[in-house]
Write a protein that holds these residues in place. Structure first.
Motif, PDB file in Angstrom:
ATOM      1  N   ARG A  52     -26.353   1.920  -9.301  1.00 65.21           N
ATOM      2  CA  ARG A  52     -25.840   3.306  -9.081  1.00 65.21           C
ATOM      3  C   ARG A  52     -24.888   3.230  -8.020  1.00 65.21           C
ATOM      4  NH1 ARG A  52     -26.675   7.571  -5.532  1.00 65.21           N
ATOM      5  NH2 ARG A  52     -26.867   9.609  -6.278  1.00 65.21           N
ATOM      6  N   CYS A  53     -23.471   3.619  -7.957  1.00 66.49           N
ATOM      7  CA  CYS A  53     -22.467   3.314  -7.139  1.00 66.49           C
ATOM      8  C   CYS A  53     -22.534   4.243  -6.096  1.00 66.49           C
ATOM      9  CB  CYS A  53     -21.072   3.296  -7.672  1.00 66.49           C
ATOM     10  SG  CYS A  53     -19.741   2.936  -6.527  1.00 66.49           S
ATOM     11  N   PRO A  54     -22.417   3.789  -4.892  1.00 65.46           N
ATOM     12  CA  PRO A  54     -22.796   4.914  -3.643  1.00 65.46           C
ATOM     13  C   PRO A  54     -21.417   5.735  -3.587  1.00 65.46           C
ATOM     14  CG  PRO A  54     -22.289   2.757  -2.652  1.00 65.46           C
ATOM     15  CD  PRO A  54     -22.691   2.539  -4.248  1.00 65.46           C
ATOM     16  N   HIS A  55     -20.522   5.565  -4.426  1.00 65.34           N
ATOM     17  CA  HIS A  55     -19.332   6.519  -4.456  1.00 65.34           C
ATOM     18  C   HIS A  55     -19.492   7.577  -5.087  1.00 65.34           C
ATOM     19  CE1 HIS A  55     -14.908   7.418  -5.709  1.00 65.34           C
ATOM     20  NE2 HIS A  55     -15.077   8.116  -4.377  1.00 65.34           N
ATOM     21  N   ARG A  56     -19.622   7.524  -6.448  1.00 63.28           N
ATOM     22  CA  ARG A  56     -19.739   8.708  -7.397  1.00 63.28           C
ATOM     23  C   ARG A  56     -20.806   8.476  -8.497  1.00 63.28           C
ATOM     24  NH1 ARG A  56     -17.839  10.846  -3.796  1.00 63.28           N
ATOM     25  NH2 ARG A  56     -16.306  12.178  -3.506  1.00 63.28           N
ATOM     26  N   THR A  57     -21.581   7.567  -8.056  1.00 57.38           N
ATOM     27  CA  THR A  57     -22.989   7.395  -8.683  1.00 57.38           C
ATOM     28  C   THR A  57     -22.623   6.410 -10.319  1.00 57.38           C
ATOM     29  OG1 THR A  57     -23.343   9.380 -10.201  1.00 57.38           O
ATOM     30  CG2 THR A  57     -23.874   9.385  -7.891  1.00 57.38           C
ATOM     31  N   ALA A  58     -21.333   6.001 -10.451  1.00 59.56           N
ATOM     32  CA  ALA A  58     -21.255   5.383 -11.731  1.00 59.56           C
ATOM     33  C   ALA A  58     -22.061   4.226 -11.801  1.00 59.56           C
ATOM     34  CB  ALA A  58     -19.780   4.929 -11.849  1.00 59.56           C
ATOM     35  N   LYS A  59     -22.561   3.727 -13.154  1.00 56.09           N
ATOM     36  CA  LYS A  59     -23.441   2.747 -13.122  1.00 56.09           C
ATOM     37  C   LYS A  59     -22.612   1.195 -13.085  1.00 56.09           C
ATOM     38  CE  LYS A  59     -27.020   4.216 -16.224  1.00 56.09           C
ATOM     39  NZ  LYS A  59     -28.180   4.265 -15.033  1.00 56.09           N
ATOM     40  N   VAL A  71     -18.277  -5.251  -9.464  1.00 55.74           N
ATOM     41  CA  VAL A  71     -17.055  -4.317  -9.130  1.00 55.74           C
ATOM     42  C   VAL A  71     -17.153  -3.299  -9.872  1.00 55.74           C
ATOM     43  CG1 VAL A  71     -14.445  -3.914  -9.393  1.00 55.74           C
ATOM     44  CG2 VAL A  71     -15.533  -6.352  -8.846  1.00 55.74           C
ATOM     45  N   CYS A  72     -17.317  -1.941  -9.393  1.00 50.59           N
ATOM     46  CA  CYS A  72     -17.643  -0.730 -10.042  1.00 50.59           C
ATOM     47  C   CYS A  72     -16.378  -0.215 -11.152  1.00 50.59           C
ATOM     48  CB  CYS A  72     -17.727   0.280  -9.055  1.00 50.59           C
ATOM     49  SG  CYS A  72     -18.133   1.845  -9.664  1.00 50.59           S
ATOM     50  N   PRO A  73     -16.905   0.121 -12.265  1.00 46.90           N
ATOM     51  CA  PRO A  73     -16.005   0.425 -13.251  1.00 46.90           C
ATOM     52  C   PRO A  73     -14.976   1.448 -13.147  1.00 46.90           C
ATOM     53  CG  PRO A  73     -18.000   1.056 -14.032  1.00 46.90           C
ATOM     54  CD  PRO A  73     -18.317   0.409 -12.684  1.00 46.90           C
ATOM     55  N   TYR A  74     -15.399   2.468 -11.836  1.00 50.15           N
ATOM     56  CA  TYR A  74     -14.910   3.789 -11.979  1.00 50.15           C
ATOM     57  C   TYR A  74     -13.698   3.653 -11.196  1.00 50.15           C
ATOM     58  CZ  TYR A  74     -15.431   9.049 -11.735  1.00 50.15           C
ATOM     59  OH  TYR A  74     -14.834  10.231 -12.015  1.00 50.15           O
ATOM     60  N   HIS A  75     -13.870   3.166  -9.815  1.00 48.05           N
ATOM     61  CA  HIS A  75     -12.615   3.221  -8.779  1.00 48.05           C
ATOM     62  C   HIS A  75     -12.568   1.862  -8.215  1.00 48.05           C
ATOM     63  CE1 HIS A  75     -14.329   7.419  -8.852  1.00 48.05           C
ATOM     64  NE2 HIS A  75     -13.086   7.677  -9.047  1.00 48.05           N
ATOM     65  N   GLY A  76     -13.308   0.700  -8.685  1.00 44.65           N
ATOM     66  CA  GLY A  76     -13.053  -0.428  -8.014  1.00 44.65           C
ATOM     67  C   GLY A  76     -13.906  -1.327  -6.979  1.00 44.65           C
ATOM     68  N   TRP A  77     -14.616  -0.459  -6.334  1.00 47.78           N
ATOM     69  CA  TRP A  77     -15.216  -0.801  -5.195  1.00 47.78           C
ATOM     70  C   TRP A  77     -16.040  -2.086  -5.698  1.00 47.78           C
ATOM     71  CZ3 TRP A  77     -17.653   3.668  -1.654  1.00 47.78           C
ATOM     72  CH2 TRP A  77     -16.659   4.634  -1.366  1.00 47.78           C
ATOM     73  N   ALA A  78     -15.978  -2.941  -4.617  1.00 51.25           N
ATOM     74  CA  ALA A  78     -16.801  -4.282  -4.898  1.00 51.25           C
ATOM     75  C   ALA A  78     -17.941  -4.613  -3.861  1.00 51.25           C
ATOM     76  CB  ALA A  78     -15.853  -5.442  -4.907  1.00 51.25           C
TER      77      ALA A  78
HETATM   78  S1  FES Z   1     -18.165   5.558  -8.437  1.00 51.54           S
HETATM   79 FE1  FES Z   1     -17.921   3.616  -8.062  1.00 51.54          FE
HETATM   80  S2  FES Z   1     -16.233   3.271  -7.036  1.00 51.54           S
HETATM   81 FE2  FES Z   1     -16.147   5.354  -7.552  1.00 51.54          FE
END
Ligand code: FES
Ligand SMILES: [Fe+2]
Length: 341
Positions: A52-59, A71-78
């Protein structure tokens, strides 16, 4: 009791799958109802964090791996293996506040990935025969069963089901089981027995024997909560050691992991032949076990199930899981009280 209702189970190491299942992609897993993601860093070390990404919860498990980071698939945070955010591609300045995704204890042992969700109460069980000279390791299964792990583990020590569930594969025709002698330990027990087994064709190949019936010496070591190492010694000198790690996915499902250690060679019995026999046996068990109730009564006084003598190992498991978890709870409470005093 349903497995997610015992929070102390989070303090045990659980075996997820063979480390060879980790490739260039992150891998999702659900452990005790919690969604996690596992991957290997550049050194080949496995890591596990909350999926669960701490940005917008994407897997994060839908993401990619870059330089050992996930690396998160949504906005690329690593994120690195400790869960620390190492890159926010949209920002050029370094943030003051550290961003983390929750990381779990993760290790490789016996060629498998192990995870503990909270502070480990024990180490990963030591498999004494693992490095014995002359033994080979055969990976058999890592698959999901629609059954609770305690039922599967009880079944591994249930002498009475062999002549019914395994009537075609190896079970004796005598319904009176050979009951084991049991040595109780702090973290489990050892069950010793010498049952007779029939040797139909598949069993003869797997045991490289021509006998119709064999008496085998069985020494089963059970570890709280869902791990066993069962050594089966045959009169012809063959030792077949079954290592089974059952991992609670959620209240109804279990990851069934099994490998064997054997003191014979590939030329004598091929890997495919070893797996083929155990495949037949495990599918016989699975068909029945998946029909059982996931809610296992831990307290015998609950009166929800009737018992017979051969159920003793299973009832001991329930008692041991309950008492070990209760002890962990008590010591955690004590520590909290002392910290506040
Ligand atoms: S939800 Fe993961 S980087 Fe935005
Ligand atoms: Fe069985």
């Amino acid at each position: 009791m349903l497995m997610t209702q015992e929070p102390m189970l989070r303090r045990f190491w659980h075996c997820l799958f063979p480390v060879s299942d980790l490739t260039e992609k992150p891998r999702a897993f659900r452990l005790l109802g919690e969604d996690i993601v596992v991957w290997k860093d550049l050194d080949g070390k496995p890591h596990a964090v909350q999926d669960r990404c701490p940005h917008r919860t994407a897997k994060l498990s839908l993401g990619t791996l870059d330089n050992g980071h996930i690396v998160c698939p949504y906005h690329g945070w690593a994120f690195d293996g400790d869960g620390a955010c190492k890159l926010i591609p949209q920002e050029t300045t370094v943030r003051q506040r550290a961003i983390h995704v929750r990381a779990y204890h993760c290790a490789e042992r016996y060629g498998q990935v192990w995870v503990c969700l909270d502070e480990p109460a024990f180490d990963i069980p030591l498999i004494e025969p693992y490095r014995r000279p002359g033994f080979r390791q055969v990976f058999e299964f890592s698959e999901d069963w629609a059954c609770t792990p305690l039922r599967i583990m009880e079944n591994e020590f249930d002498a009475a089901h062999l002549s019914f569930v395994h009537a075609t594969s190896f079970g004796s025709t005598d319904p009176i089981p050979n009951l084991p002698s049991i040595e109780i330990l702090d973290d489990g027990f050892i069950a010793r027995s010498r049952p007779a087994v029939r040797n139909p064709e598949g069993q003869r190949v797997a045991l490289h024997t021509t006998e119709d019936t064999t008496f085998r010496m069985t020494t089963g070591r059970y570890y709280v909560p869902f791990f066993r190492v069962t050594e089966i010694a045959y009169p012809n000198g063959l030792k077949n050691i079954l290592v089974t790690a059952l991992t609670p996915i959620d209240d109804r499902n279990t990851r069934f992991n099994q490998f064997v250690l054997r003191n014979d060679t590939e030329e004598e019995v091929s890997t495919e032949q070893v797996i083929a026999f155990d495949r037949m046996v495990t599918l016989e068990d699975k068909a029945i076990l998946e029909s059982t109730d996931p809610d296992v009564p831990f307290d015998n006084s609950e009166g929800e199930e009737e018992h017979m003598a051969s159920d003793r190992p299973g009832l001991l498991m329930r008692k041991l899981v309950r008492s070990v978890c209760d002890d962990l709870r008590k010591s955690a409470t004590k520590e909290t009280e002392l910290a506040g005093a």
